[in-house]
Design a protein around this motif. Structure first.
Motif, PDB file in Angstrom:
ATOM      1  N   ALA A   1       0.345  17.501  -8.694  1.00  0.00           N
ATOM      2  CA  ALA A   1       1.397  17.439  -7.695  1.00  0.00           C
ATOM      3  C   ALA A   1       0.973  16.468  -6.594  1.00  0.00           C
ATOM      4  N   THR A   2       1.924  15.636  -6.145  1.00  0.00           N
ATOM      5  CA  THR A   2       1.615  14.560  -5.210  1.00  0.00           C
ATOM      6  C   THR A   2       2.652  14.516  -4.099  1.00  0.00           C
ATOM      7  N   GLN A   3       2.199  14.300  -2.889  1.00  0.00           N
ATOM      8  CA  GLN A   3       3.127  14.086  -1.790  1.00  0.00           C
ATOM      9  C   GLN A   3       3.838  12.744  -1.972  1.00  0.00           C
ATOM     10  N   ILE A   4       5.144  12.733  -1.728  1.00  0.00           N
ATOM     11  CA  ILE A   4       5.908  11.502  -1.892  1.00  0.00           C
ATOM     12  C   ILE A   4       5.364  10.403  -1.000  1.00  0.00           C
ATOM     13  N   LYS A   5       4.995  10.741   0.228  1.00  0.00           N
ATOM     14  CA  LYS A   5       4.544   9.712   1.163  1.00  0.00           C
ATOM     15  C   LYS A   5       3.199   9.113   0.767  1.00  0.00           C
ATOM     16  N   ARG A   6       2.490   9.745  -0.187  1.00  0.00           N
ATOM     17  CA  ARG A   6       1.208   9.213  -0.649  1.00  0.00           C
ATOM     18  C   ARG A   6       1.297   8.661  -2.066  1.00  0.00           C
ATOM     19  N   ASN A   7       2.525   8.547  -2.586  1.00  0.00           N
ATOM     20  CA  ASN A   7       2.733   8.079  -3.957  1.00  0.00           C
ATOM     21  C   ASN A   7       3.324   6.671  -3.906  1.00  0.00           C
TER      22      ASN A   7
ATOM     23  N   THR B   1      -0.389   2.889  -1.175  1.00  0.00           N
ATOM     24  CA  THR B   1       0.376   3.411  -0.037  1.00  0.00           C
ATOM     25  C   THR B   1      -0.563   3.491   1.162  1.00  0.00           C
ATOM     26  N   TYR B   2      -0.085   3.002   2.290  1.00  0.00           N
ATOM     27  CA  TYR B   2      -0.885   3.095   3.517  1.00  0.00           C
ATOM     28  C   TYR B   2      -0.080   3.849   4.568  1.00  0.00           C
ATOM     29  N   ASN B   3      -0.611   4.995   4.990  1.00  0.00           N
ATOM     30  CA  ASN B   3       0.022   5.803   6.016  1.00  0.00           C
ATOM     31  C   ASN B   3      -0.589   5.457   7.372  1.00  0.00           C
TER      32      ASN B   3
ATOM     33  N   LYS C   1       4.522   1.020   1.277  1.00  0.00           N
ATOM     34  CA  LYS C   1       4.192   1.150  -0.136  1.00  0.00           C
ATOM     35  C   LYS C   1       4.386  -0.170  -0.855  1.00  0.00           C
ATOM     36  N   ALA C   2       3.577  -0.400  -1.886  1.00  0.00           N
ATOM     37  CA  ALA C   2       3.750  -1.549  -2.779  1.00  0.00           C
ATOM     38  C   ALA C   2       3.264  -1.147  -4.164  1.00  0.00           C
ATOM     39  N   ASN C   3       3.993  -1.590  -5.194  1.00  0.00           N
ATOM     40  CA  ASN C   3       3.631  -1.211  -6.554  1.00  0.00           C
ATOM     41  C   ASN C   3       4.102  -2.288  -7.526  1.00  0.00           C
ATOM     42  N   ILE C   4       3.313  -2.520  -8.561  1.00  0.00           N
ATOM     43  CA  ILE C   4       3.717  -3.403  -9.654  1.00  0.00           C
ATOM     44  C   ILE C   4       3.485  -2.646 -10.952  1.00  0.00           C
ATOM     45  N   SER C   5       4.498  -2.632 -11.816  1.00  0.00           N
ATOM     46  CA  SER C   5       4.398  -1.851 -13.047  1.00  0.00           C
ATOM     47  C   SER C   5       5.087  -2.584 -14.180  1.00  0.00           C
ATOM     48  N   SER C   6       4.560  -2.388 -15.370  1.00  0.00           N
ATOM     49  CA  SER C   6       5.162  -2.980 -16.568  1.00  0.00           C
ATOM     50  C   SER C   6       5.715  -1.870 -17.448  1.00  0.00           C
TER      51      SER C   6
END
Length: 838
Positions: free
Chosen positions: A129-135, A550-552, A560-565
């Protein structure tokens, strides 16, 4: 590839065994198999008064408790270790905290009053389980409160107002999710984390899930192949049912609703209980409706439905983890509209013979009837699955197995002698598996490794129409997920290898001498028969991954920044289709030379949240290679290629696509009881294929949602005596812009005018003098001004009837195609049930 996957499985098992051995070797004597417990008290931070009815929940263990009248709570029969705990109550700020559970852990909570609604914790796409703000992955959580306070006609319709999420519809009970412009087999739907399998490539049926049994929904907006493999290239919708009751409690509800537009009657009853680590739950639901209506078409013939659903579960939890066995049933009788009209009056007509040389006008009595008509489909889905989590060594072993049987029959023979013979008859059997091991956190690193996939077999040979062949396929994928927290910075990523083995059977057909319908033939009978499908075997392979951060900066602001394939193997329709697609007037041809779709998406976003305002902005770009789309097939002379008279011939093609867009949400709570929420979402999609270079009419991708906005003003209220609690009154405006960026070539689609809809609602919970909840009552209305409109993603927009001479028949008001639902008022009552286990 098989060697790589086999090696990955071997490595996973080896690491797991070594971990167990190491744990057993270094565990202090007498500490094996400890039974944990967690207890404490919940109070209001300002007044220090105890809070009753607060939910304390551990998502990874699927156990929870509710605070009593004095604010006390207690959880027993749970493993020891560190777990994320969620503490929530409407009107207060949700607390999420990692707690080390021991034999007698004690944790007290003080809740702050807050008007900002926050979906704090998600479980989709990760092992823990993960907090949205840290995902870093773009994911949203839809609460039960949101579902209950919005009028919907099915469970996908319930999330179609969420920024970035839409639905392709065929009337009020058939909806398929669209995320950022992509849908069908590019979206993976889960039920309680288990893959939903039911011929997702088809247009004419929705998601086979009971809408009344869903407690909350999580949506990943972007490639999720890393966790789920093929089918999750564009995102995931996880429909999460009600969780087990708190320890020592029996809870339930009895629900009833009526919707005015199509006379829908819906009801559902549920009970769930938990005692000393044993859990159980059962639900039965039913809804039925006649044909829906709007002011241009009147009642739309053959959109009635009759749906019955049931579910049951048994489970246990203890210091070793938990194990649940679940069963669901979905049974839907659904009309199949075709849009046929009388050429003089524009009223709907119906087919009454196989020759179809005359169609009478549908009577008003038939239009108002709840009876399911002769031309209809019967969709059934049976599911049994086991969800397990075991404490193993120093980590946790998660093991889920599932079996589904989806039976879909389309009855399109109107004459009495053949009404019970299905034209399209599909029997899909799916076995799903998911095995992963979550290692103990080490120096801030969380590592999970696993394998998952499915085996599937589809038999199509009991019908009289054959769009696809019988086939079987086997999917397997090996993956590793990593997460690292460094103070305010969270890093997450992973890598996955996928393989699909696909095989379809040859099929010969001949004419039945009695009925005149096509039928399969075998052995010597194939000598003079038509071969519709050939034996075909192929392997698809792909690698996918994700990396994000993610940087709080503080409690209020995060970036947030993410790259996914993503990876998606072609489905059976895209590869092997060779027949008339029922309800579309299209002869569909597949292409066995297809390669898998491969996508690369970049996301960036930020969130600001305080007690008065919450702002979320998310931007994305998604590029897809080998993008599969449908194109009209022409002959050597450049004219329409006709295989069967009366049906246009289309063949799937591959190319490139580019989608760019984003979502903006603003929630204002300057006055605690007054909420103003507004959102805006947009997708701009370009066809980068070779065909797009030939003409401007093909430069855009088909069926992309237009710019959309949604604004809501809501006032929450309650009485001083606490006899009325959770009251609300709201007004809502939904806006969709005109969509001019359409795939015009071959008349695949046309521009769609924009529209504005006004909605409203009021509701409350009524309690007795002692504060016990008696019932919840609500009245909600959609499209209150009875606006006649066509949604760009409604398939019924293109149901324009043509005569044999090619004359396009308009409706009674001179319009073409079928319009969406007019004014609809919902009345709903929910009676909650709650007992203590004696």
């Amino acid at each position: 590839m098989k060697k790589i996957i086999l090696g990955s499985v071997t490595l996973l098992l080896t690491i797991t065994i070594l971990s167990v051995n190491a744990e057993n070797k270094y565990r202090p004597a007498g500490k094996s198999g400890l039974e944990g417990s967690l207890s404490g008290r919940v109070t209001d931070k300002a007044s220090k008064a105890p809070l009753a009815g607060v939910t304390i929940f551990i998502p990874d263990l699927k156990v929870g408790a509710v605070s009593d009248d004095n604010g006390f709570y207690s959880m027993k029969y749970i493993p020891t270790g560190s777990f994320l705990v969620e503490v929530r109550m409407i009107g207060y700020k949700t607390i999420t905290i990692n707690i080390k559970i021991t034999e007698s852990a004690v944790e007290n909570f003080e809740l702050e009053v807050s008007a900002v609604e926050e979906g704090e914790v998600v479980i989709t796409g990760s092992t823990r389980a993960t907090q949205i703000k840290r995902n870093p992955v773009p994911v949203i959580s839809v609460s039960h409160d949101f579902i209950a306070k919005n009028l919907s006609t099915n469970i996908i319709d319930a999330i179609a107002k969420i920024p970035g999420v839409n639905a392709i519809t065929t009337g009020p009970n058939i909806s398929k999710p669209v995320i950022r412009g992509l849908g069908y087999n590019r979206i993976l739907t889960l039920y309680d984390g288990v893959r939903q399998e039911g011929e997702q490539w088809g247009d004419e049926h929705g998601i086979e899930i009971d809408q009344y049994g869903i407690d909350r929904i999580e949506v990943i907006k972007g490639p999720s192949s890393l966790s789920y493999g093929s089918g999750a290239l564009a995102g995931v919708v996880n429909l999460i049912p009600y969780q087990p009751a708190p320890e020592g409690k029996i809870k339930g509800e009895i629900l009833g609703e009526y919707q005015s537009n199509n006379g829908l009657f819906g009801s559902s009853a549920m009970l769930r209980g938990s005692e000393k680590g044993f859990e159980w739950m059962g639900r039965i639901s039913h809804k039925q409706a006649t044909n829906y209506q709007n002011k241009y078409d009147g009642r739309v013939y053959n959109t009635s439905f009759n749906e019955t659903d049931a579910s049951a579960s048994l489970g246990m939890h203890g210091n070793w983890g938990f194990s649940h066995l679940n069963f669901t049933l979905f049974d839907d009788l659904q009309g199949i509209p075709d849009g046929s009209r009388d050429s003089v009056t524009g009223k709907f007509t119906k087919q009454i013979s196989e020759d179809d040389d005359f169609r009478p006008i549908v009577t008003n009595k038939e239009l108002r009837s709840y009876r399911i008509n002769t031309i209809h489909q019967h969709v059934q889905n049976y599911r049994v699955y086991s969800a397990n989590s075991f404490s193993l060594g120093s980590g946790r072993l998660i093991f889920n197995l599932g079996y589904q049987r989806s039976v879909r029959r389309e009855f399109n023979h109107p004459e009495m002698a053949y009404r019970n013979i299905a034209g399209l008859y599909l029997r899909l059997n799916s076995f799903t598996y998911d095995l992963k091991y979550a290692f103990q956190e080490l120096n801030g690193w969380n590592i999970t490794a696993g394998i998952n996939g499915l085996y599937q077999y589809d038999n199509v040979e009991k019908g009289t129409e054959f769009l696809i062949p019988s086939y079987h396929q086997f999917d397997i994928g090996a993956f590793a997920l990593l997460k690292k927290t460094i103070a305010k910075l969270d890093l997450a990523g992973g890598l996955r290898i996928d393989s699909r083995s696909f095989n379809n059977k040859e099929l010969y057909i001949d004419t039945d001498p009695v009925s005149g319908f096509d039928k399969p033939v075998y052995g010597a009978d194939t000598l003079y028969a038509e071969q519709l499908f050939q034996n075909y075997n192929h392997h698809f392979r792909g690698i996918s991954g994700s990396l994000g951060a993610t940087y709080n900066f503080n409690r209020k602001f995060s970036l947030k920044a993410n790259i996914s394939s993503g990876f998606r193997a072609p489905d059976v329709s895209e590869i092997s289709a060779n027949g008339v697609h029922p309800g579309t007037n299209i002869y569909q041809v597949g292409n066995k030379n297809f390669k898998p779709e491969l996508s690369l998406q970049e996301d960036i976003g930020f969130t600001y949240s305080s007690s008065e305002v919450a702002v979320t902005l998310s931007l994305f770009n998604n590029r897809i290679n080998h993008y599969i789309f449908n194109q009209k097939l022409l002959n050597a002379a450049g004219e329409d290629s006709v295989i069967i008279a009366g049906n246009q011939t289309y063949e799937f093609q591959q190319g490139k696509a580019d989608l760019t867009g984003g979502e903006l949400s603003i929630d204002l709570h300057l006055i605690p009881s007054l909420h103003f929420e507004s959102s805006l979402s947009a997708v701009y999609a370009k066809n980068m294929s070779a065909v797009a270079k030939l003409s401007d009419s093909s430069r855009y991708l088909p069926f992309i949602p237009p710019l959309r906005g949604n604004s809501e003003l809501r006032y929450d209220f309650h009485s001083k005596s606490e006899r009325i609690t959770g009251g609300f009154v709201k007004v809502q405006v939904s806006y969709e812009a005109r969509q001019n960026r359409v795939y015009i070539i071959d008349n695949t689609e046309t521009p769609t005018p924009g529209y504005v809809l006004f909605n409203a609602g009021i509701g409350s919970t009524i309690a007795n003098k002692k504060g016990k909840k008696l019932f919840m009552i609500s009245v909600m209305g959609n499209n209150l001004l009875d606006r006649a409109y066509q949604d760009h993603l409604s398939r019924l927009k293109y149901f324009v009837w043509q005569t044999g001479s090619g004359y396009r028949v308009p409706g009674p008001k001179g319009t073409y195609g079928i319009y969406n639902m007019g004014r609809n008022i919902q009345f709903k009552l929910v009676f909650p049930l709650s007992f203590d286990v004696k």
